[in-house]
Design an enzyme around this catalytic site. Structure first.
Site, mmCIF file in Angstrom:
data_model
loop_
_atom_site.group_PDB
_atom_site.id
_atom_site.type_symbol
_atom_site.label_atom_id
_atom_site.label_comp_id
_atom_site.label_asym_id
_atom_site.label_seq_id
_atom_site.Cartn_x
_atom_site.Cartn_y
_atom_site.Cartn_z
ATOM 1 N N TYR A 99 -13.601 -2.028 10.663
ATOM 2 C CA TYR A 99 -12.218 -1.607 10.437
ATOM 3 C C TYR A 99 -11.437 -1.638 11.744
ATOM 4 O O TYR A 99 -10.321 -2.177 11.802
ATOM 5 C CB TYR A 99 -12.204 -0.202 9.835
ATOM 6 C CG TYR A 99 -10.834 0.411 9.715
ATOM 7 C CD1 TYR A 99 -9.981 0.058 8.678
ATOM 8 C CD2 TYR A 99 -10.386 1.349 10.647
ATOM 9 C CE1 TYR A 99 -8.719 0.620 8.561
ATOM 10 C CE2 TYR A 99 -9.127 1.914 10.541
ATOM 11 C CZ TYR A 99 -8.298 1.548 9.499
ATOM 12 O OH TYR A 99 -7.048 2.102 9.397
ATOM 13 N N LYS B 154 -8.172 -4.010 12.723
ATOM 14 C CA LYS B 154 -6.901 -3.469 13.193
ATOM 15 C C LYS B 154 -6.561 -3.997 14.587
ATOM 16 O O LYS B 154 -5.379 -4.125 14.937
ATOM 17 C CB LYS B 154 -6.934 -1.947 13.183
ATOM 18 C CG LYS B 154 -6.929 -1.342 11.785
ATOM 19 C CD LYS B 154 -5.664 -1.723 11.018
ATOM 20 C CE LYS B 154 -5.549 -0.995 9.686
ATOM 21 N NZ LYS B 154 -4.286 -1.334 8.972
ATOM 22 N N GLY C 254 0.816 -1.212 0.000
ATOM 23 C CA GLY C 254 0.000 0.000 0.000
ATOM 24 C C GLY C 254 0.847 1.258 0.000
ATOM 25 O O GLY C 254 0.585 2.201 0.747
#
Length: 253
Positions: free
Chosen positions: A158, A162, A13
């Protein structure tokens, strides 16, 4: 951090945002960088061009991180180009979309988990042989302040993904210690990147800003020092299983 010179760094990324800033930072310290991207090929090429301008080597490698075979190909291309991987930075991730739990679909759940959590496992598994054969190295996972506070509106999937990254970082640190592979994580807070351009409104960002004691939204390069530190054996050889928070004081664990 002179020991970073000549090292081979794979950053997932890395075409924009925190990953792109890290790629340029490693280039400034003489490391060779593999810039992974998914759809942002042009941006990745710009990052690689900037790194090469610093007198080191850089390649771009494209893959959807939901595809294990594509991940294996990225790792193989990096080893072919540089001969080894010394540092793996698992930075790729996405909120995908803000959605309350009651309306979150199975497909959304799968996407969030595959992009943020499963990709860390698959990239790490693919890179392990190279890290081991080189006598060790460093893995740096990117988690988030959301892993500690549950995330903002519509971001609980999300945040949970994480949380997985934060936990597996500690497990990896234990499992790979005998191979002289240190595993740590960086947990950014609110950083001004395309991530928030896509997923946060100006009103949400202002609300986040007001919760930060330092009084401003961070920049992508504010995270680079943590990556450099954790990658450098000279600076952090006795540091493993740790999470470095970069959030302007928004959360102080």
């Amino acid at each position: 951090m002179h020991d970073l010179k000549g090292k081979s760094i794979l950053i997932t990324g890395a075409s924009t945002g925190i990953g792109a800033a890290a790629a340029r930072a490693f280039g400034r310290y003489g490391a060779n960088v593999a810039v992974h991207y998914n759809s942002s090929k042009d941006q990745a090429e710009e990052v690689a061009k900037d790194v090469r301008a610093l007198g080191v080597s850089a390649i771009t490698v494209g893959a959807d991180v939901r595809d294990s075979k594509a991940i294996a190909a990225v790792v193989a291309q990096t080893v072919d180009a540089f001969g080894k991987i010394d540092v793996l930075i698992n930075n790729a991730g996405s909120l995908v979309k803000r959605e309350p739990l009651e309306s979150a679909t199975d497909e959304l759940f799968d996407d969030v988990i595959n992009i943020n959590a499963r990709s860390v496992v698959v990239f790490t598994r693919a890179a392990l042989p190279s890290l081991r054969s080189g006598g060790g190295g460093s893995i740096i996972n990117v988690t988030s302040v959301a892993a500690r506070n549950g995330g903002g509106p519509g971001a609980l999937l999300y945040a949970a993904s994480k949380g997985f990254v934060s936990t597996i970082t500690k497990g990896m640190a234990k499992e790979f210690a005998a191979d002289r592979i240190r595993v740590n994580a960086v947990a950014p807070g609110v950083i001004g990147t395309p991530f928030h351009d896509r997923f946060s409104t100006p009103e949400q960002l202002e609300g986040f800003r007001k919760s930060i004691p330092m009084g401003y939204i961070g920049e992508a390069d504010d995270c680079s020092g943590a990556f450099l530190y954790l990658a450098s054996e000279a600076m952090s050889r006795y540091v493993t299983g740790q999470i470095i928070d970069v959030n302007g004081g928004q959360l102080m664990p």
